[in-house]
Design an enzyme around this catalytic site. Structure first.
Site, PDB file in Angstrom:
ATOM      1  CB  SER A 127      -0.898  -0.003   1.227  1.00 57.07           C
ATOM      2  OG  SER A 127      -0.107  -0.053   2.378  1.00 57.07           O
ATOM      3  NE  ARG A 128       0.256   5.151  -4.738  1.00 57.24           N
ATOM      4  CZ  ARG A 128       1.376   5.148  -5.436  1.00 57.24           C
ATOM      5  NH1 ARG A 128       2.524   5.508  -4.888  1.00 57.24           N
ATOM      6  NH2 ARG A 128       1.369   4.792  -6.714  1.00 57.24           N
ATOM      7  CG  ASP A 140      -3.900   1.889  10.819  1.00 58.09           C
ATOM      8  OD1 ASP A 140      -4.724   1.049  10.440  1.00 58.09           O
ATOM      9  OD2 ASP A 140      -2.712   1.883  10.474  1.00 58.09           O
ATOM     10  CB  THR A 189       6.102  -1.181   0.916  1.00 60.93           C
ATOM     11  OG1 THR A 189       6.462  -1.505   2.253  1.00 60.93           O
ATOM     12  CG2 THR A 189       6.975  -1.971  -0.040  1.00 60.93           C
ATOM     13  CB  SER A 227       3.511   5.738   7.921  1.00 61.99           C
ATOM     14  OG  SER A 227       3.469   5.275   6.589  1.00 61.99           O
TER      15      SER A 227
END
Lengths: 508, 508
Positions: free
Chosen positions: A211-212, A273, A220, A216
């Site tokens: 995912s983007r 989240d 990755t 954060s």
């Protein structure tokens, strides 16, 4: 009660116009207040309308335009998102009607009022989310309702199944397909590209979709994008994996979990989240990618996402159970989450750490190397490439002898060509205001600082770490460097650094 | 940690352009992707930016425009909401920068994670809401978080105080200022204009501000607007009340509770209405209006908003306690909520019922008359205009002798001139499909039907009731008539009537 046939209703149409307007990914239509459709259909004040053209339908937010400067009275101007979803050409007729009531919103309301949902309710909600029928308000309400009263295990299983149900699904001609995931919260913990390279170099299949960033400074996919293209479609992904055994691509481009992309955008805006959403998001994507096993990294630390070992064990157990019920074997590793991993925080800076480890460069971050090796080691053991307990050593050897580096370059080439990560135009050190020892590093504040500097949208932005826990520093010695693309962003980040108090605490 | 002076940062400016664009009340700015501000400030992908001009600041959603068809590269085009908030003129310079982080969102997140909030947190949230700093996503998250884990009494008191704190506040030179409120959920229960006319005709002060519909087919302001202007500012409201003793105006135009207006728009989109928010909304507006006493109508019925006497008693007690802690005396009346009041549902149709009662027309709905009299009676007793137990009789007399009608006309004239409610272009009966007795009327389905027909946005739209509970009907006899402005809306409502099942149940 009976009712008559309302007769054939003439579809009121307008001509499609493309504005090149990016509306934060929401489908939006602009129509003149005085257009015949608004008047005939009584659309004034309606939040959403239904657009139909050539067999496709899109629910879009209705923005009305007064006066004639922007639009003709017979035009319906579409945002880019609406334009792509409807698939029309300039000037094509679009029918605009009342958006029918969404039945699944009754389930969202039910959860807002504190009731739990069943599989059918989640399937109905996720179906409407995946086809962009929900407004941002609906999405935010569903996600919040699923956070205040956290999803229980059954609900998480049902949400996971619903999210798999609306996406594409890959299958591989291999008994073991391994995957890897980190629950996040630890800046710089960018092991995935290393794990894929090590595992694929040893002959296992690892079709990694990432995912983007959600909350954060880098996901990755953001980091990998500075090294190679990641927006691959399913055909390209299959080609890369069949050729190289592994890939590292952005999951959003291949629609393995179209609902998840919608959820993530709103979670990002709210900066939340939650456990249930996290588990469903992760597992749905692994299962859709055709994985049979997944290794999950759960960093634990006072300022990591998971703050206590107790919470980590709860998450690990829930993850394992939901995975099992969903036909996937999950192995969770609790890891050190007290400080960032490697030296870079932000897409390009993390990519530089990866290259250093892969190339066995002098000064390559050893903590990043060892973490990647222990995760890859579990995958190698699961896949029968190593005896139990000897996977990490094999992984380190694969890095040391250059096979991982060779494999990584091959994967990048297969994904469209390797490239060099950018460097920021602006950098500025933050220095120790006293001599002493580094006793605490606040991961959350570091992440915030990197985001304010522009990460992940600005690839080169972020933080380059100098200090490690336990290190002795002199007064005036740099603890970190902020990297930014513009003077404005640098100043914005430095303002925060002053206001935030100790990001890195030094005690005499 | 130390940091240097980032130096004087040049404010990047663009020229203001008005587009006449209505964006569902959200402040929005449109900027070219390639404008120098987007590039210099690194604004790509940011959901919000901060607009500044001549001392005012507005946080706006950022929509980016590709290509040159819509905007010049040095232009910032504002939505109507942003334009009004910023108060600029065409071509004026606007500075566009990163929107600073909103500290109050940490409290929203805290509540999303299940923690209760204190007075300071509510004050900070409501302050940011009132000044339009929250996106719709933030608003939806706050409201949902306050619903799943319902606000407790202390939180409701704190939210009420916070909502009073951000608005204007009226004061009156009278020892008793009465107010009236209905918690809603009962179609056609439009007693407020009657109560104001009766109470003011008897010499009490009743500065009534009403809302537009939240989840119902008509709010009092929507209905009253078909009879007289309701968008009065504070000066006009004071003039009307000083002259006539009472008024019936829209609360949103006078900013007594600016945060509430923002909440209501989102509650409407989610179709939710929770106890804590309801109490804070109602009481904050009464206190801001300068009221000392309030009479609250709580209809109870299986398909009303409050479904059981137990729930009604809980709400009444919570309402009374929060009022007392906020310096207001509340008297709650539990009333019959098993079927609609009067014959009209929808702004204009309800206004026609009001006129019939005020004029003592033959066939005027007696249920509406008696309800209004009992509520007005309590107010007359509180204000010392009637002995205890004799208020309702005085109220009925005030209606019967025409003094309420005279007062109502005077109030309408003072508000800007009385007018006749519109009639719908389209009507269609829904008839009994069998002979028998009317045994059940579903208020929720009726409300939904009226809204699908266009109410409250379309003033003339709604339902005219023929059937009452317990009535005997023949097969084919009309149970109600749907009123709509367009054939499309009529068909849309009739589709629902077929799909919804029994709205009015007739049993043989």
């Amino acid at each position: 009660m009976t009712r008559p046939d309302p007769g054939a209703i003439v579809q009121p149409t307008l001509r499609a116009r493309r504005l090149g307007l990016h509306t934060q990914h929401q489908p939006v239509v602009l129509m003149r207040t005085d257009c015949h459709v608004c008047l005939a259909e009584g659309l004034a004040g309606r939040p959403q309308v239904l657009l139909s053209a050539a067999g496709r339908e899109v629910r879009a937010a209705l923005f009305q335009v007064e006066g004639n400067s922007l639009l003709g009275p017979d035009e319906a101007a579409l945002s880019e998102t609406a334009w792509e979803m409807l698939g029309v050409t300039e000037g094509a007729p679009i029918a605009v009607t009342h958006a029918p009531a969404l039945e699944s919103l009754a389930s969202v309301r039910s959860r807002i009022y504190g009731h739990r949902l069943n599989a059918a309710a989640f399937a109905s909600i996720v179906g409407d989310v995946a086809t962009a029928r929900y407004t941002d308000v609906h999405l935010a309400a569903f996600l919040t309702a699923s956070a205040v009263l956290p999803l229980d295990e059954e609900e998480t299983i049902d949400l996971t199944a619903a999210m798999i149900g609306v996406g594409d699904r890959l299958s591989w001609d291999a008994p073991v397909v391994v995957d890897k995931h980190c629950v996040g919260g630890l800046p710089g913990n960018r092991t995935t590209p290393l794990v894929v390279a090590i595992v694929a170099a040893n002959g296992l299949i690892m079709p990694k979709t990432s995912s983007r960033a959600i909350t954060s400074p880098a996901g990755t996919a953001d980091t990998m994008e500075t090294l190679a293209p990641v927006d691959l479609d399913i055909a390209a992904l299959k080609r890369v994996v069949e050729q190289e055994g592994g890939c590292i691509v952005w999951g959003g481009a291949i629609h393995l979990s179209p609902a998840d992309d919608k959820f993530v955008r709103i979670e990002r805006e709210l900066d939340i989240d939650t456990e249930g959403q996290l588990i469903a998001s992760v597992l749905s994507k692994k299962i859709a990618a055709g994985s049979t096993h997944v290794v999950i990294d759960i960093p634990v630390g006072p300022t990591a996402k998971v703050r206590s070992e107790e919470n980590a064990r709860h998450l690990a157990e829930r993850m394992r159970m939901v995975a099992e019920r969903s036909g996937l074997e999950a192995r969770c590793l609790l890891t050190d989450g007290t400080q960032p991993v490697g030296r870079g925080i932000g897409p390009a800076l993390e990519a530089r750490d990866l290259l250093a480890v892969l190339r066995n460069a002098p000064g390559a971050p050893d903590d990043l190397r060892r973490r990647a090796a222990s995760l890859a080691g579990v995958a190698l053991e699961i896949g029968g490439k190593s005896e139990p307990g000897k996977g990490a050593a094999l992984a380190l050897k694969t890095l040391a002898d250059g096979r991982a580096w060779t494999k990584f370059q091959a994967i990048c080439e297969a994904q469209g060509g390797m490239r060099a990560p950018p460097l920021a135009a602006q950098t500025h050190p933050i220095v120790a205001d006293r001599a002493g020892r580094v006793v605490h590093i606040d991961n959350r504040k570091l992440a915030r600082l990197a985001k304010l500097a522009g990460a992940p949208d600005v690839k080169a932005a972020g933080i380059f770490m100098e200090a490690r826990l336990g290190q002795d520093v002199e007064r005036g010695q740099p603890l970190l460097h902020v990297h930014a693309e513009t003077a404005g962003e640098l100043a914005y980040a430095l303002d925060y650094a002053v206001a935030a108090g100790d990001i890195i605490r030094v005690e005499t």
